[in-house]
Enzyme design. Structure first.
Site, short mmCIF file in Angstrom:
data_model
loop_
_atom_site.label_atom_id
_atom_site.label_comp_id
_atom_site.label_asym_id
_atom_site.label_seq_id
_atom_site.Cartn_x
_atom_site.Cartn_y
_atom_site.Cartn_z
N THR A 18 0.92 -1.36 -0.28
CA THR A 18 0.01 -0.18 -0.12
C THR A 18 1.21 1.24 -0.25
OG1 THR A 18 -1.38 -1.19 1.46
CG2 THR A 18 -2.02 0.65 1.48
N ARG A 22 7.90 -3.13 2.69
CA ARG A 22 8.13 -2.60 3.77
C ARG A 22 8.26 -4.06 4.54
NH1 ARG A 22 3.02 0.76 6.73
NH2 ARG A 22 4.02 2.96 5.14
N SER A 113 6.19 3.33 8.77
CA SER A 113 5.50 4.10 9.16
C SER A 113 4.77 3.74 11.00
CB SER A 113 3.67 3.35 8.57
OG SER A 113 2.37 4.70 9.20
N HIS A 114 3.86 3.15 10.86
CA HIS A 114 3.58 2.89 12.96
C HIS A 114 3.78 1.48 13.41
CE1 HIS A 114 1.12 1.21 9.91
NE2 HIS A 114 0.74 0.47 10.88
N LYS A 126 10.07 3.89 0.35
CA LYS A 126 9.33 4.49 -0.86
C LYS A 126 9.47 5.38 -1.53
CE LYS A 126 5.31 7.46 1.28
NZ LYS A 126 3.98 7.68 1.65
N ASP A 278 1.99 9.20 14.45
CA ASP A 278 2.81 8.07 14.47
C ASP A 278 3.83 8.11 13.95
OD1 ASP A 278 2.74 8.87 11.63
OD2 ASP A 278 2.24 6.74 10.15
N ASP A 280 6.10 8.04 11.67
CA ASP A 280 6.55 8.64 10.36
C ASP A 280 5.82 10.34 10.60
OD1 ASP A 280 4.92 7.49 9.16
OD2 ASP A 280 5.32 7.83 6.84
N ASP A 282 2.41 11.36 9.98
CA ASP A 282 1.66 11.22 8.48
C ASP A 282 0.01 10.76 9.16
OD1 ASP A 282 2.21 8.29 8.53
OD2 ASP A 282 2.32 8.70 6.08
N ARG A 283 -0.16 9.90 10.30
CA ARG A 283 -0.98 9.78 10.68
C ARG A 283 -1.76 11.04 12.08
NH1 ARG A 283 -2.42 3.26 10.83
NH2 ARG A 283 -1.58 3.15 8.93
N GLU A 364 -8.83 9.11 5.12
CA GLU A 364 -8.89 7.77 5.58
C GLU A 364 -9.27 7.02 6.64
OE1 GLU A 364 -6.41 5.21 2.59
OE2 GLU A 364 -4.61 6.93 3.44
N GLU A 365 -10.07 6.30 7.01
CA GLU A 365 -9.94 5.59 8.35
C GLU A 365 -8.94 5.59 8.88
OE1 GLU A 365 -9.21 2.44 8.45
OE2 GLU A 365 -8.37 2.15 6.81
N SER A 366 -8.36 4.65 8.50
CA SER A 366 -6.91 4.52 9.08
C SER A 366 -5.75 5.49 9.73
CB SER A 366 -6.00 4.08 7.88
OG SER A 366 -6.04 5.36 6.87
N LYS A 377 -0.87 12.80 3.46
CA LYS A 377 -1.20 12.64 5.00
C LYS A 377 -0.45 13.07 5.77
CE LYS A 377 -1.84 7.78 6.90
NZ LYS A 377 -0.46 7.24 5.11
N ARG A 497 -8.36 -7.06 7.43
CA ARG A 497 -9.65 -5.69 7.98
C ARG A 497 -10.74 -5.96 7.89
NH1 ARG A 497 -4.92 -2.97 9.89
NH2 ARG A 497 -3.92 -2.16 8.11
C1 G16 Z 1 -0.59 3.81 4.33
C2 G16 Z 1 -0.89 4.07 3.12
C3 G16 Z 1 -2.46 4.57 3.71
C4 G16 Z 1 -3.51 3.53 4.26
C5 G16 Z 1 -2.47 2.77 5.13
C6 G16 Z 1 -3.34 1.49 5.69
O1 G16 Z 1 -0.45 4.34 5.53
O2 G16 Z 1 -0.54 5.43 3.24
O3 G16 Z 1 -3.08 5.18 2.60
O4 G16 Z 1 -4.69 3.41 4.86
O5 G16 Z 1 -0.92 2.28 4.79
O6 G16 Z 1 -3.04 -0.08 4.54
P1 G16 Z 1 -3.79 -1.02 4.94
O7 G16 Z 1 -4.79 -0.97 5.45
O8 G16 Z 1 -3.17 -1.47 3.40
O9 G16 Z 1 -2.26 -1.55 5.38
P2 G16 Z 1 0.80 4.56 6.50
O10 G16 Z 1 0.33 5.98 7.62
O11 G16 Z 1 0.74 3.25 7.26
O12 G16 Z 1 1.97 4.68 5.67
#
Ligand code: G16
Length: 544
Positions: A18, A22, A113-114, A126, A278, A280, A282-283, A364-366, A377, A497
């Site tokens: 996504t 990773r 990320s997280h 990335k 988080d 990095d 962005d969340r 996004e919901e995430s 983000k 999910r």
């Molecule tokens: C990344 C993407 C987001 C996505 C999230 C969760 O966020 O940039 O757009 O919503 O992963 O993705 P998945 O549901 O495929 O795990 P981040 O903050 O992890 O870079």
């Protein structure tokens, strides 16, 4: 210059997910693993000779070593100039800001990320393009194709540079600027928001805030912006020292992993607003006193209040949300008479809409929200947005959300994650459910009629590219939805999910407990997909 060609052979597991590649740190530490992926990125790009590359990461274990390797490969592959955050650090939003501000060709962001960090944790990489956003699928596909056939990579045989010293250096003919990771980003924030109004809010007697940087990248950003520029006291930022293992924590700003903050905000005498970001940066998660703001609601409320914020006071061109995000923002878009886009999960899908000015706010919901100010983000931006709303409206977080529900109705929403389940079981579960979908249409499930059931497909309205297989949807005629997809960011087995949503506009039913309100649909999802039966899990790993 001392460019050397190193012979290598392909790895078969370098498909970007996504958000980039990773993997466990130990995977990245294998000989040639990182180098292969970086060379595959460079091969996927055209005309990199003489161009500028931005490099930075979230500071997790292996960030500095990876930065040194990438610099040497960038020099060998013909980049003329690199801009690097001091000590190899840049939050993801800051990297996006810097790519745009200095008109770089692109950037490499080092982050998982997280996901947890440290020698046994995760690492990630990335590529972002010149608009500052994550590479679109045609580039990530091409990177993956390259990884499968790579036989050599280029690197310069030089000593490491000093990542600590701000200023210019040179590496085998490539100039390198080591920059302060915070200042350009902080400047951008001052241009978007009413810092004077936020300062007045923060200095008022009855206001307190708590920002949890979770020992990740946002500590220095939060201290500079919230404390130095907006006057918040030192106590307003917790876990503000970035650590390479994030203090052994899991820097995912949600109710499970940001436990310390949640305890503060739901404890006695809580602050006015709580927020976390988080790994990095962005969340974001926004909390009021004894109150959690669902990310989907957060986007809807930000959109409905955007006219109060200097940068958005002229209005929004549109709103975009990922498919599993609740439909709360759609109602705001409808009222404002603006476009609303539903994209697959992944920030990269917002890039075209933002560039074409078809969307101003995205979310996004995430736990991700952002705008056209950059192409990622942005955690702290969201916190400042909320602070600016609070400063203008002089109400509590809970009051603002309650008023929003009163006007628009409430989209009850939850996501249940089942982490690290065996991949074959997860894939079978998904394909069996997909096979069953056609017969669900018209059936009554949990007392509601299924009006559609499909695997989400998206056609980008700007370049007409098509992305298929983006998640199984079961939609009901009253707007409720059950959605299942497999995460594209995990590094262990599969993460299933399950997203559940139901709309309520009866004023007497707006304040139920979320899991209770959604119980019939939650049970229906388990029944349809046989989650408990197939995974042996009786409850989700994380509920958001
Ligand atoms: C990344 C993407 C987001 C996505 C999230 C969760 O966020 O940039 O757009 O919503 O992963 O993705 P998945 O549901 O495929 O795990 P981040 O903050 O992890 O870079």
């Amino acid at each position: 210059m001392a460019t050397v060609t190193i012979a290598t052979s392909p790895f078969d597991d370098q498909r970007p997910g996504t958000s980039g590649l990773r993997k466990k740190v130990t995977v990245f530490q294998q000989a040639h693993y990182l180098e292969n992926f970086v060379q595959s990125i460079f091969h996927a790009l055209e005309n990199i000779q003489g161009k500028t590359l931005v490099i930075g990461g979230d500071g997790r274990f292996y960030n500095e070593q990876a930065t040194q390797i990438i610099l040497k490969m960038a020099a060998a592959n013909g980049f003329a100039h690199a801009i690097v955050g001091q000590n190899g650090l840049l939050s993801t939003p800051a990297a996006s800001c810097i790519i745009r501000k200095y008109k770089a060709f692109g950037g490499i962001i080092l982050s998982a990320s997280h996901n947890p960090a440290g020698p046994d944790g995760d690492f990630g990489i990335k590529y972002n393009v010149s608009n500052g956003g994550p590479a679109p699928e045609n580039i990530t596909d091409s990177i993956f194709t390259n990884t499968k056939t790579l036989t050599s990579y280029l690197i310069v045989d030089e000593d490491d540079i000093s990542l600590e010293t701000i200023g210019s250096q040179s590496l085998a003919g490539m100039s390198i600027d080591i920059i302060d990771p915070v200042s350009d980003y902080a400047e951008l924030m001052t241009e978007l928001f009413d810092f004077e109004a936020i300062k007045t809010l923060i200095s008022s007697n009855d206001f307190r805030m708590c920002f949890d940087a979770m020992h990740a990248i946002t500590g220095p950003y939060a201290k500079e912006i919230l404390q130095n520029r907006l006057g918040a006291p030192a106590s307003s930022v917790i876990n503000g020292e970035p650590l390479t293992d994030f203090g052994n924590g899991h820097p995912d700003p949600n109710l499970t992993y940001a436990k310390q903050l949640v305890d503060i905000m739901f404890g006695s005498n809580p602050p006015t607003i709580g927020a976390a970001s988080d790994g990095d940066g962005d969340r974001n998660m926004i909390l009021g006193a004894n109150f959690f703001v669902t990310p989907s609601d957060s986007l809807a409320i930000m959109a409905a209040n955007a006219h109060l914020i200097p940068a958005y006071k002229e209005g929004l061109s549109g709103i975009a949300r990922s498919m599993p995000t609740s439909q709360a923002p759609d109602r705001v878009a409808e009222k404002l008479g603006i476009e609303c886009h539903e994209t697959p999960t992944g920030w990269k899908f917002f890039g075209n809409l933002l560039d074409a000015n078809r969307a101003t706010l995205c979310g996004e919901e995430s736990f991700g929200t952002g705008s056209n100010h950059i192409r990622e983000k942005d955690g702290l931006w969201a916190v400042l947005f909320w602070l600016n709303i609070l400063a203008e409206r002089q109400q509590s977080v809970a009051e603002i959300v309650a008023e929003h529900w009163q006007i628009y109705g409430r989209n009850y929403y939850t996501r249940h994650d089942y982490e690290a389940i065996p991949t074959d079981i997860a894939q079978q579960l998904m394909s069996d459910l997909e096979a069953k979908q056609p017969e669900l249409i018209g059936k009554i499930i949990a007392g509601q009629t299924v009006s559609y059931a499909d695997n989400f497909s998206y056609t980008d309205p700007v370049d007409n590219s098509i992305s298929n297989h983006q998640g199984l949807r079961i939609g009901f005629d009253n707007g409720a939805r059950i959605i299942l997809r497999l995460s594209g960011t995990g590094t262990e087995g599969a993460t299933l999910r399950v997203y559940i949503e139901a709309y309520e506009d009866n004023a007497d039913k707006l304040h139920q407990e979320t899991q209770t309100a959604l119980k019939p649909l939650i049970l229906a999802a388990d029944d349809l997909a046989q989650i408990t039966l197939r995974t042996g899990r009786t409850e989700p790993t994380v509920i958001t």
